[in-house]
Design a protein around this motif. Structure first.
Motif, PDB file in Angstrom:
ATOM      1  N   ALA A  12       0.831  -1.202   0.000  1.00 32.29           N
ATOM      2  CA  ALA A  12       0.000   0.000   0.000  1.00 32.29           C
ATOM      3  C   ALA A  12       0.865   1.251   0.000  1.00 32.29           C
ATOM      4  O   ALA A  12       0.597   2.209  -0.732  1.00 32.29           O
ATOM      5  CB  ALA A  12      -0.930  -0.004   1.208  1.00 32.29           C
ATOM      6  N   SER A  13       1.915   1.263   0.806  1.00 31.83           N
ATOM      7  CA  SER A  13       2.820   2.402   0.841  1.00 31.83           C
ATOM      8  C   SER A  13       3.503   2.601  -0.505  1.00 31.83           C
ATOM      9  O   SER A  13       3.600   3.716  -1.016  1.00 31.83           O
ATOM     10  CB  SER A  13       3.869   2.189   1.941  1.00 31.83           C
ATOM     11  N   ARG A  14       3.954   1.503  -1.088  1.00 34.12           N
ATOM     12  CA  ARG A  14       4.616   1.603  -2.400  1.00 34.12           C
ATOM     13  C   ARG A  14       3.635   2.114  -3.454  1.00 34.12           C
ATOM     14  O   ARG A  14       3.990   2.954  -4.295  1.00 34.12           O
ATOM     15  CB  ARG A  14       5.169   0.230  -2.792  1.00 34.12           C
ATOM     16  N   ARG A  15       2.408   1.617  -3.407  1.00 33.73           N
ATOM     17  CA  ARG A  15       1.398   2.039  -4.378  1.00 33.73           C
ATOM     18  C   ARG A  15       1.142   3.548  -4.269  1.00 33.73           C
ATOM     19  O   ARG A  15       1.071   4.251  -5.280  1.00 33.73           O
ATOM     20  CB  ARG A  15       0.096   1.253  -4.127  1.00 33.73           C
ATOM     21  N   VAL A  20       2.137   9.220  -6.435  1.00 34.70           N
ATOM     22  CA  VAL A  20       2.339  10.655  -6.203  1.00 34.70           C
ATOM     23  C   VAL A  20       3.731  11.136  -6.591  1.00 34.70           C
ATOM     24  O   VAL A  20       4.025  12.326  -6.455  1.00 34.70           O
ATOM     25  CB  VAL A  20       2.071  11.023  -4.724  1.00 34.70           C
ATOM     26  N   ALA A  21       4.580  10.248  -7.085  1.00 30.30           N
ATOM     27  CA  ALA A  21       5.985  10.609  -7.305  1.00 30.30           C
ATOM     28  C   ALA A  21       6.157  11.845  -8.181  1.00 30.30           C
ATOM     29  O   ALA A  21       6.962  12.731  -7.879  1.00 30.30           O
ATOM     30  CB  ALA A  21       6.745   9.423  -7.906  1.00 30.30           C
ATOM     31  N   GLU A 194      -8.562   3.528  -0.142  1.00 32.97           N
ATOM     32  CA  GLU A 194      -8.245   2.648   0.980  1.00 32.97           C
ATOM     33  C   GLU A 194      -7.117   1.673   0.654  1.00 32.97           C
ATOM     34  O   GLU A 194      -6.415   1.212   1.547  1.00 32.97           O
ATOM     35  CB  GLU A 194      -9.498   1.873   1.413  1.00 32.97           C
ATOM     36  N   ARG A 195      -6.943   1.359  -0.630  1.00 31.46           N
ATOM     37  CA  ARG A 195      -5.865   0.444  -1.018  1.00 31.46           C
ATOM     38  C   ARG A 195      -4.485   1.052  -0.771  1.00 31.46           C
ATOM     39  O   ARG A 195      -3.485   0.342  -0.743  1.00 31.46           O
ATOM     40  CB  ARG A 195      -5.995   0.067  -2.499  1.00 31.46           C
ATOM     41  N   GLU A 196      -4.449   2.374  -0.614  1.00 32.33           N
ATOM     42  CA  GLU A 196      -3.177   3.069  -0.398  1.00 32.33           C
ATOM     43  C   GLU A 196      -2.946   3.423   1.063  1.00 32.33           C
ATOM     44  O   GLU A 196      -1.935   4.033   1.394  1.00 32.33           O
ATOM     45  CB  GLU A 196      -3.132   4.348  -1.245  1.00 32.33           C
TER      46      GLU A 196
END
Length: 274
Positions: A12-15, A20-21, A194-196
């Protein structure tokens, strides 16, 4: 040993960070973050290696803000982030530095386990933006920082302050949630998708100190950032020379170590015994 968590929060954090990168820098482009960055660099700068040939690392580098400052200062710098999209942003920025870019390395990896980085590689490791709070196992991450630091090497890292987060749970009026947070120190990064949403670990000043001491470090200092809650009233930043004046206030307040307890974030400086 800290409990290892499942891969779902890491995914989730990676997603979130991959998504947002490209706009990440614009999210933090305002006078408050200029003040915050000035304060952060003030706390890092005294620990820059004296040897220009020293190697440094920026863990949880995001788009490379602090690693690029190290690179511009002339140090060979390794950029590490679990988000490949963030690493690409950092790489593109480094390429604009000409010959200095040749001293940059880029690693997509989780700070709790970085097998491609040799032991005792770095004289200075920075881990800003609270990667210790974001990662799946803060103790393993601190252990990795110890492993990759040379004898006498320094780590400067930040984490979310547990004491500062209490107000959020009090404002919600949910005693069950408040008890759970005080017991675990864990909360969540809230995003619309919510997946993030991923878990965050918060620390009291004492808990953060003990985390690094268990890893084998000697703690040099631990300060709050920022002690003055400027973010709650950004009007303070409209005054003449506001950033310089507020930084001076931070220096004065931080002379008392207990002031860290009221800050939103904690910044620790730790040294591997040499």
């Amino acid at each position: 040993m800290s409990r290892r968590r499942s891969s779902a929060p890491r995914d989730a954090s990676r997603r979130y960070h991959d998504r947002v990168a490209r706009q990440y820098d614009s999210i933090y482009d305002d006078p408050y973050w200029q003040f915050h960055d000035e304060l952060t660099w003030r706390l890092i700068k005294p620990h820059l290696p004296r040897d220009a040939s020293a190697a440094c690392a920026d863990l949880g580098c995001g788009t490379g803000k602090w690693g690029l400052r190290l690179l511009k200062s002339g140090f060979a710098t390794t950029f590490v982030d679990h988000s490949a999209a963030m690493i690409e942003q950092a790489r593109h920025k480094a390429e604009t530095l000409g010959a200095k870019a040749r001293r940059a390395k880029f690693v997509v990896g989780d700070i709790v386990d970085l097998p491609t980085i040799p032991a005792e590689s770095f004289e200075l490791v920075v881990a800003m933006g609270d990667p210790l709070s974001i990662c799946s196992d803060p103790q393993r991450a601190a252990n990795e920082m110890f492993r990759m630091s040379i004898a006498g090497g320094t780590v400067v890292a930040t984490a979310d302050n547990k004491l500062a987060a209490l107000d959020h749970y009090v404002d919600r009026g949910n005693l069950d949630a408040l008890e759970e947070f005080v017991r675990t120190g864990r909360t969540r990064w809230l995003t619309p998708d919510e997946r993030e949403q991923f878990e965050l670990t918060t620390f009291t000043p004492t808990a953060l100190r003990r985390l690094f001491e268990r890893a084998g470090f000697e703690v040099v200092s631990l300060e709050g950032k920022s002690v003055v809650p400027v973010r709650q009233n950004k009007h303070l930043l409209t005054y003449p020379d506001a950033v310089a004046r507020l930084v001076r206030l931070e220096e004065e307040l931080s002379a008392d170590p207990s002031a860290a307890a009221r800050a939103g974030h904690l910044q620790i400086v730790a040294r591997r015994p040499g």
